[in-house]
Design an enzyme around this catalytic site. Structure first.
Site, PDB file in Angstrom:
ATOM      1  N   HIS A 511      16.012  -0.826  55.524  1.00 17.27           N
ATOM      2  CA  HIS A 511      17.362  -1.123  56.023  1.00 17.27           C
ATOM      3  C   HIS A 511      18.272   0.100  55.881  1.00 17.27           C
ATOM      4  O   HIS A 511      18.898   0.541  56.854  1.00 17.27           O
ATOM      5  CB  HIS A 511      17.940  -2.307  55.238  1.00 17.27           C
ATOM      6  CG  HIS A 511      19.347  -2.658  55.600  1.00 17.27           C
ATOM      7  ND1 HIS A 511      19.660  -3.759  56.373  1.00 17.27           N
ATOM      8  CD2 HIS A 511      20.539  -2.075  55.291  1.00 17.27           C
ATOM      9  CE1 HIS A 511      20.973  -3.825  56.534  1.00 17.27           C
ATOM     10  NE2 HIS A 511      21.535  -2.802  55.869  1.00 17.27           N
ATOM     11  N   GLU A 512      18.357   0.622  54.670  1.00 13.15           N
ATOM     12  CA  GLU A 512      19.254   1.759  54.442  1.00 13.15           C
ATOM     13  C   GLU A 512      18.792   2.994  55.211  1.00 13.15           C
ATOM     14  O   GLU A 512      19.612   3.820  55.637  1.00 13.15           O
ATOM     15  CB  GLU A 512      19.367   2.059  52.948  1.00 13.15           C
ATOM     16  CG  GLU A 512      19.946   0.926  52.114  1.00 13.15           C
ATOM     17  CD  GLU A 512      21.295   0.438  52.602  1.00 13.15           C
ATOM     18  OE1 GLU A 512      22.026   1.231  53.246  1.00 13.15           O
ATOM     19  OE2 GLU A 512      21.634  -0.740  52.356  1.00 13.15           O
ATOM     20  N   HIS A 518      20.992   6.496  61.943  1.00 11.58           N
ATOM     21  CA  HIS A 518      22.159   6.389  62.821  1.00 11.58           C
ATOM     22  C   HIS A 518      23.052   7.623  62.656  1.00 11.58           C
ATOM     23  O   HIS A 518      23.645   8.124  63.622  1.00 11.58           O
ATOM     24  CB  HIS A 518      22.932   5.113  62.474  1.00 11.58           C
ATOM     25  CG  HIS A 518      23.826   4.628  63.564  1.00 11.58           C
ATOM     26  ND1 HIS A 518      24.637   3.537  63.412  1.00 11.58           N
ATOM     27  CD2 HIS A 518      24.061   5.082  64.825  1.00 11.58           C
ATOM     28  CE1 HIS A 518      25.322   3.333  64.526  1.00 11.58           C
ATOM     29  NE2 HIS A 518      24.994   4.258  65.398  1.00 11.58           N
TER      30      HIS A 518
END
Length: 720
Positions: A511-512, A518
């Site tokens: 997730h991180e 991004h």
């Protein structure tokens, strides 16, 4: 270069402080906070010169506490001069001389903020906390001075009103719109009395947010459950016992076992400990944090923050804080958030009731003679998982060593986007445990630097997050590469055993990492829209979609390997993981939705005067029918996301983004897991573009159609 150790400089930098306190008190505070030695030789400040490091990463090895306040002061002066230059120029306002100039202003501030606030979250200390208390009103006043600068706003407003004649790109239009709204939402259109009140509110909120987070960290660190009788460890796996023994030894409790309120400690305890009284003790300690009427109690802070947020929203023309926040989100208005949350609530609560009934049945079958309570849920969920699906979380950990998960992540990202990760021992870091990687693109070109910090420490707040030390942007034609940080609180290595992650911890890592991608893959021209500078309910899409690869059977076969033998995870164990993936999803969804609804209930208030925080929370949960066996994922006094983390009226964002991520991942499933055309489109329209276009427009360019809620319901096992 100016020195920063002299008493003369300590005095000068604090004279300009906007706080309404005697200057001598500020001088004393600074000396105490930074250890400013009036007789010590003057030293260079690393923030005020070019970084002489590879890729110009921060020279953490040279940065001392006494450097921060002078650097903030210098950064504020620099940006004030830049603002003056924008305001006082004789030329008419254009995008370049006003908007672009404002966007790129404040380089020194960005440098020092990129280090200071990262350390405050990941490696704080009493000295840094003291410095923060000095800095918060200073930086808050500086932000207010910019947002409420009438002459600056007039130039911004002029560009906004004449933009149709300026032939702006889509990205420039977005930058203009965001900056214009930032001024308006900051109070630029208010009269002088309103502007002054906004200044006061923003400063108070900044200080209250700081105190909330400090209280939570201190309360979390203060708790110790020391076990002296080994029989009280019955049910706990050997790895958990070893970790507790090592923690006890470090804390001065030789020969005992120590459990704390850090997740890698309390979660396995309530999962496995057969001693029900001790499970209740540590679980109560967890959910009563900052709610005990002591010096760390956060209820009054919350009440004051709620009242101030309502007042600010009203001043700016909004009925509630949620209305104010959501006009800048994909959701648009509170009704849309509630609609999504309540569409999920009923099927989730139904599933949770079924799960609770299963657990009560097991309690009764074992002759327990008690009703299921919240501190029992984790324990019986683990027992049912073992019984029904033959999955032992501790056995599963053996296939998820930290290194194996990290290598698996690197492989997935390489297959999707062609990125490679090279460990760089030559890069300075703020702690010996922090690893630094150079990220390279498919053609070998430099993408950015990624720092990773894995394990809990007393100076690190709980949870996991990804944050920018330096954002990507373009400066005078030069592409500025990002420097990103991932911070986690994973289970530590014990003895000769490496760090073995739970399945959930492995998911958190993926997730991180999605957030980091991004930022790392951003290809924007302007800071205002680069990387994760997107709507809060869109920012979780790049992170949550990565979770789908983490749990996919084909990916598990590649990276999940036994830490001793190196053998891949057996196919039958993968089958069990898949079969059990929807187990306990009622609980997971309900505890999350309860917190999201609580957040919205607080921030749709029109009046918070005289609010009783505990009573309000109870009424909120009673209204939606939350069962007694489950508590919200975050109770109010430790709900850091919304009172000290930027997610106020926004905790729903995770589930909003899950609608997007499940739909987006289906685009890969419809082709192949690493389909290059789909991966290229996701990179081009989602990861590279930041907030340079409307978020739904970007999603439509990637997917070709709007998302639906069904993949989310299916993924969580909530469809009938």
């Amino acid at each position: 270069m100016t020195g920063y150790r002299s008493f003369h400089h300590c005095q000068n930098l604090l004279v300009v402080n906007p706080m309404k306190k005697p200057v001598i008190l500020l001088i004393v505070s600074f000396i105490i906070a930074t250890g400013c030695n009036v007789d010590q030789k003057q030293t260079m400040n690393p923030f005020l010169s070019e970084y002489q490091t590879p890729f110009e990463v921060p020279p953490f090895h040279l940065i001392e506490n006494e450097h921060f306040i002078p650097a903030f002061e210098a950064g504020i002066k620099q940006q004030e001069a830049e603002i003056d230059a924008i305001v006082n120029q004789s030329e008419e306002s254009t995008f370049e001389n006003t908007i672009a100039a404002f966007d790129i202003s404040g380089e020194i501030l960005r440098k020092v903020e990129g280090v200071f606030y990262r350390l405050r979250s990941a490696e704080t200390s009493d000295k840094l906390d003291s410095i923060a208390r000095i800095l918060v009103p200073i930086t808050s006043a500086h932000q207010s001075n910019m947002m409420l600068n009438a002459d600056l706003f007039e130039r911004v407003k002029s560009v906004h009103e004449n933009q149709e004649d300026m032939d702006l790109t889509t990205e420039q239009s977005r930058v203009l719109e965001k900056i214009y709204k930032r001024f308006v939402r900051g109070g630029a259109n208010l009269d002088e009395a309103g502007k002054e009140r906004i200044r006061e509110i923003d400063e108070k909120l900044s200080m209250l947010s700081l105190r909330f987070g400090d209280n939570l960290l201190k309360e979390t660190n203060a708790y110790e459950l020391v076990i002296e009788d080994e029989s009280d460890l019955k049910g706990l796996p050997e790895s958990v016992r070893s970790a507790a023994a090592e923690a006890a030894k470090k804390a001065g409790h030789e020969g005992k076992w120590l459990f704390t309120l850090h997740k890698p400690s309390w979660i396995p305890f309530v999962q496995y400990a057969e001693n029900r009284d001790l499970r209740e003790r540590i679980y109560r300690a967890m959910f009563m944090r900052c709610n005990r009427g002591n010096e760390y109690d956060n209820k009054k802070i919350v009440a004051e923050m709620l009242a101030l947020r309502i007042e600010r929203a009203n001043l700016l023309g909004y009925e509630t804080h949620a209305d104010y926040i959501l006009t800048d989100r994909m959701a648009g208005e509170p009704e849309n958030v509630y609609d999504l949350l309540m569409r999920l609530w009923d099927p989730s609560l139904k599933k949770a009731r079924e799960e609770a009934a299963m657990m009560q049945e097991m309690i009764n079958r074992e002759g327990g003679g008690f009703d299921l309570q919240s501190w029992d849920w984790w324990y019986y969920a683990e027992k049912i998982r073992k019984t029904r699906y033959a999955i032992d979380e501790e056995e599963l950990r053996k296939y998820f060593s930290l290194d194996a998960v990290k290598d698996g992540l690197f492989t997935v990202v390489n297959k999707l986007y062609g990125l490679t990760f090279q460990l760089r021992d030559d890069l300075p870091a703020y702690h010996e445990e922090v690893l630094a990687y150079e990220v390279k693109d498919r053609d070998g070109s430099h993408v950015g630097i990624l720092y990773m910090d894995f394990h809990p420490r007393p100076g690190k707040r709980s949870g996991a997050w990804s944050t920018s030390i330096r954002q990507q942007y373009v400066k005078e034609g030069e592409f500025i590469h990002p420097v990103q940080l991932i911070v986690m609180n994973f289970t530590r290595p014990t003895g000769d055993q490496p760090a073995l992650l739970s399945f959930d911890e492995a998911e958190t890592f993926f997730h991180e990492f999605g957030h980091a991608l991004h930022s790392l893959l951003s290809e924007c021209n302007y800071l205002t829209v680069s990387g994760t500078s997107v709507a809060r309910d869109f920012v979780e899409l790049p992170s949550q979609i990565m979770e789908n690869w983490q749990s996919h059977p084909d990916v598990l076969k590649d990276y999940a390997k036994h830490y001793r033998t190196g053998e891949p995870i057996p196919g039958e164990l993968i089958d069990k993981i898949q079969a059990s993936s929807k187990f306990n999803q009622g609980f997971a969804t309900v505890e999350y939705l309860a917190a999201s609804i609580l957040d919205m209930d607080y921030h749709t208030l029109k009046d918070a005067s005289g609010i009783d925080i505990n009573a309000f929370e109870e009424r909120s949960m009673d209204r939606i029918g939350l069962i007694d066996e489950i508590i919200p994922r975050y109770r109010t006094p430790y709900f850091q996301h919304i009172f000290s983390g930027g997610y106020s009226a926004g905790y729903y964002s995770y589930i909003w983004a899950e609608v997007l991520d499940k739909d987006a991942f289906n685009a890969f499933l419809e082709t192949s897991l690493y389909d290059q055309e789909t991966a290229t489109a996701f990179r081009e329209y989602i990861l590279e573009r930041g907030g340079s276009d409307d978020e739904m427009e970007l999603y439509l360019k990637f997917r070709g159609k709007e998302p639906t809620i069904e993949p989310l319901l299916k993924g969580r096992g909530l469809l009938n």
